[in-house]
Design an enzyme around this catalytic site. Structure first.
Site, PDB file in Angstrom:
ATOM      1  N   LYS A 115       0.694  -1.274  -0.375  1.00 25.24           N
ATOM      2  CA  LYS A 115       0.136   0.402  -0.153  1.00 25.24           C
ATOM      3  C   LYS A 115       0.919   1.301   0.009  1.00 25.24           C
ATOM      4  CE  LYS A 115      -2.477  -0.753   3.829  1.00 25.24           C
ATOM      5  NZ  LYS A 115      -1.828  -2.736   4.338  1.00 25.24           N
ATOM      6  N   THR A 116       2.137   1.718   0.797  1.00 25.73           N
ATOM      7  CA  THR A 116       2.658   2.516   1.028  1.00 25.73           C
ATOM      8  C   THR A 116       3.742   2.739  -0.567  1.00 25.73           C
ATOM      9  OG1 THR A 116       3.199   1.863   3.082  1.00 25.73           O
ATOM     10  CG2 THR A 116       4.237   3.600   2.842  1.00 25.73           C
ATOM     11  N   GLU A 159      -3.788   6.506   1.744  1.00 28.44           N
ATOM     12  CA  GLU A 159      -3.571   4.566   1.903  1.00 28.44           C
ATOM     13  C   GLU A 159      -4.497   3.970   2.945  1.00 28.44           C
ATOM     14  OE1 GLU A 159      -0.427   2.056   4.255  1.00 28.44           O
ATOM     15  OE2 GLU A 159       0.292   3.655   3.199  1.00 28.44           O
TER      16      GLU A 159
END
Length: 790
Positions: A115-116, A159
């Protein structure tokens, strides 16, 4: 939200909480906060205007202040309790993020892993396009030096954290979902609950044409949501192909909506990150971001803190740090690093994260660490959890050892620095893996190595031998000794006399003939004290005999192993083997001395019938320039064969090729083989014999042959295939002919090429960016790697 509002963050130094605080500060809202320890994030918040205290204290909570907390904050926290007693508004951090998203088109990035990086890359593209996005990301984006920003554009990149189910609060305009894994089971409880949550998330997407999900993920594929799928799968809507990792960059082609985007380059490593980039590319194209802006942002992306982050390079040791703490993340990270570092030793230091996660993931460690060479497990990072009986770092070590072939060792956290400093050697790559304080280890080691000298490798330089090329090995050995970096290596000099006696001496210019045994005890003992042996021999010693001895002694060595050395030094065997692999070799006939004596006429007739004059006569086991005779007329063949038999027990007769003599330098083990564009021997039709090769006025050569680029590509492909055909490893020089019709003919493979100052092998490597010291480093690294396969 108005400027008269005040917000207090409990745990403001966390990556998620700090991002929200930064955006509120950008909106001129008063921010205070607390945390248990100082860090660089808190320092940045203070500079931006936040009032941050260290330690949690009830007195910092004032009436009418909105108090923000995260899932990790317990109800007995003094600030949390004070906020309740004062009836302060209490907001979970996800509620604050939801408020900040209002009025924007939110692009949410969800999934258990990636995700990051994905959200950071998405934000970087939108910034490059000058769309002025807002963003809140769970990591520090290197090029922005922040994890959050307030922008004036219409998009908000967020996020979406699924770990506590709060991602279901959001109503995204578009989204990327990277994967679904058995993660956060302490919250979800079961796989079914995870799947149900993601189904709900998909239903909340406002614009399905801006939803992208990974087709390579089995659980997502089974769900088959609306939107576009992406992946390497042939069924993906956004499909990646021709993936290549070149250094720390990934290259691949993209197919989307009937259009092909060739050679997309992103400054990230590994196929998992190529998938992340693929999702961002597809979403940005669907949003209307110009292709050139996407490409530029991809290439200039500087990554995210703690995502395969390079912490420093000191004394030829590279230190990396990665947040990976789930087995799936660890495997992807290590495989990506391996693709970048080639054959260098990879030391993986893993800090398990949370007792609950460790228990849930214990059976997932199969093959996770296979890309590493040495694994260290340290204490579990509790992250405020209480221990679970029977769940210890020893349990993790045992689980990894039971299903991975690499060395695994348990070292307590407080002993890591001292013990790793003793283990680390030149050219190592050390990566710390985990979500806890393991991230501090790299800087600790770097600081120590900036003051201490790293333990050097002892290189046994082996030269001389009973070959006619004895003197040439001395020149090669001297050049190698000068090229070895004294900061990384100390050299032990082993000479073999022309009668085969082994000696230890510093003077490479000549080898005295001792009057004792072939290998005295002190020589054998000194040999066994070496870390790597570098044989510089021609003839006997190049043919697998010395290599076999070294393997028997369990000593790593530079160059081809005993099998491929023996094959390469048998020219006839090499040609037979290359023919079996469909490679073009010069027509030839070979026979032993006994066969020749038994029926000379048969072989003379075959030579006249099957070959075309002029022919070349040579010994099968000799170097490339010894005992080579060019014969123009059939009546001279017999005499040349007799001469060749005085030097070798097997003779080869082959056609002459009218064309150019090109030589390729090759290095590498099975994992990766590199062949450089060829050099050329400017023979002008003459025989490239020993005098032509080594005399002061010898035949001219060039380390850059002037041939068309397509012929360079073809030649490199052929010599790599030839190298694999003989099981080549370490290095070789492969000699070819390029005839007047533009056809390549493989001639010979030399397992230990010359290393004199005038030798083509090191010159060709240097011409393409690999200086002699760098080449020697690479060959030593390859020798060390191959020992692991014995």
């Amino acid at each position: 939200m108005t400027t008269t509002e005040k917000y207090h963050f409990i745990g403001i130094g966390g990556i998620g909480m700090s991002g929200l605080a930064k955006i509120l500060l950008s909106k001129n809202i008063q921010i205070s906060g607390s945390d248990i320890a100082e860090n660089y994030i808190i320092e940045g918040l203070r500079k931006a205007g936040a009032d941050v205290k260290i330690g949690h204290c009830a007195s910092v909570i004032k009436p009418h202040t909105t108090v923000v907390y995260s899932t990790d904050i317990r109800e007995d926290n003094p600030e949390f309790k004070a906020a309740k007693e004062l009836s302060c508004p209490l907001l979970h951090r996800s509620d604050v993020l939801m408020q900040l998203m209002q009025g924007y088109k939110t692009l949410a990035v969800a999934g258990m892993h990636g995700k990051t990086t994905t959200s950071s890359l998405l934000a970087a593209v939108l910034v490059e396009a000058d769309w002025q996005p807002s963003y809140a990301i769970g990591g520090m984006v290197a090029q922005f030096n922040t994890n959050a920003a307030y922008g004036k554009g219409e998009y908000f990149v967020a996020e979406a954290d699924e770990s506590d189910g709060t991602f279901l609060k959001y109503l995204p305009y578009g989204a990327i979902v990277t994967n679904i894994d058995l993660e956060h089971l302490n919250y979800f409880g079961s796989e079914a609950s995870i799947i149900k949550s993601f189904r709900t998330f998909f239903e909340k997407i406002d614009s399905p044409e801006h939803l992208f999900w990974c087709r390579d993920d089995d659980r997502l594929t089974a769900m088959n949501p609306l939107g576009y799928s992406y992946g390497f799968s042939s069924k993906a809507d956004v499909k990646a192909s021709k993936f290549q990792q070149k250094g720390w960059y990934s290259h691949f082609d993209i197919h989307f909506l009937g259009k092909q985007y060739r050679d997309v380059c992103v400054n990230l490593v590994g196929k998992h990150n190529a998938l992340n980039a693929l999702a961002v590319f597809g979403l940005c194209v669907s949003l209307g971001v110009p292709e050139e802006k996407i490409r530029k942002a991809f290439k200039e992306f500087q990554g995210v803190a703690r995502r395969c982050q390079q912490k420093g390079d000191v004394q030829s040791v590279l230190f990396l740090d990665d947040y990976a703490h789930h087995p799936s993340e660890i495997r992807c990270t290590l495989e990506a690093i391996r693709g970048c570092i080639g054959s260098r030793r990879l030391i993986a230091v893993h800090q398990p994260h949370r007792y609950t996660r460790t228990k849930a993931c214990l059976e997932m460690y199969q093959k996770v660490f296979e890309a590493a060479d040495f694994v260290v497990v340290t204490d579990i990072f509790a992250a405020s959890e209480l221990p679970i009986p029977g769940m210890t770092s020893q349990t993790v070590t045992d689980a990894i050892s039971s299903c991975n072939s690499v060395d695994v060792h348990l070292i307590p956290r407080n002993e890591l620095k001292e013990k790793l400093l003793f283990m680390i050697r030149p050219h190592d790559v050390v990566v710390t893996l985990g979500a806890g304080d393991i991230t501090k280890l790299g800087p600790e080691l770097i600081a120590s190595l900036e003051k201490l000298k790293i333990k050097k490798y002892k290189i046994g330089l082996l030269y001389g031998g009973d070959s006619i090329e004895h003197e040439i090995t001395l020149l090669s050995a001297a050049n190698i000794a000068n090229g070895l970096n004294p900061n990384y290596y100390e050299i032990e000099y082993f000479g073999i006399s022309q009668k085969g006696h082994w000696t230890i001496q510093k003077d490479i210019s000549s080898i005295q003939e001792p009057n004792d045994v072939i290998m005295p005890t002190h020589v054998l003992e000194a040999l066994q004290q070496c870390d790597v042996i570098f044989p510089v021999l021609h003839g006997r010693g190049e043919d697998g005999t010395v290599q076999g001895l070294l393997e028997t002694l369990h000593l790593p060595y530079v160059g081809c192993d005993w099998r491929s050395s023996a094959i390469a030094m048998d020219k006839a065997m090499t040609k037979y083997l290359l023919c079996c692999h469909g490679l073009r070799v010069i027509p030839f006939i070979s026979f032993s001395k006994g066969e020749w004596k038994e029926d000379q006429n048969q072989f003379l007739e075959r030579i006249q019938q099957e070959l075309t004059f002029p022919v070349f006569v040579k010994g099968v086991h000799l170097g490339s320039s010894l005992g080579v005779y060019k014969i123009e007329k059939p009546e001279d063949v017999s005499e040349a064969i007799e001469k060749a038999f005085t030097l070798d027990s097997v003779v080869l007769v082959e056609n002459g090729i009218s064309g150019r003599e090109l030589e390729f330098s090759v290095l590498g083990n099975d994992r990766e083989i590199i062949a450089f564009p060829p050099g050329e021997i400017l023979t002008n039709g003459q025989v490239y014999d020993y005098e032509s090769k080594y005399a002061a006025q010898g035949m001219p050569t060039t380390f850059r042959a002037e041939i068309p680029s397509e012929k360079v590509t073809e030649g490199i492909s052929l010599v790599k295939k030839a190298y694999r055909a003989i099981g080549g490893s370490g290095m070789a020089r492969i000699d070819t002919f390029l005839d007047k019709q533009g056809r390549y003919w493989i001639n010979e493979i030399n397992p230990i090429p010359g290393f004199t100052a005038n030798s083509l092998y090191p010159q060709m490597c240097a011409a393409h960016g690999l200086s002699l010291p760098q080449l020697l480093d690479a060959l030593i690294i390859l020798g060390l790697e191959r020992k692991k396969q014995w």
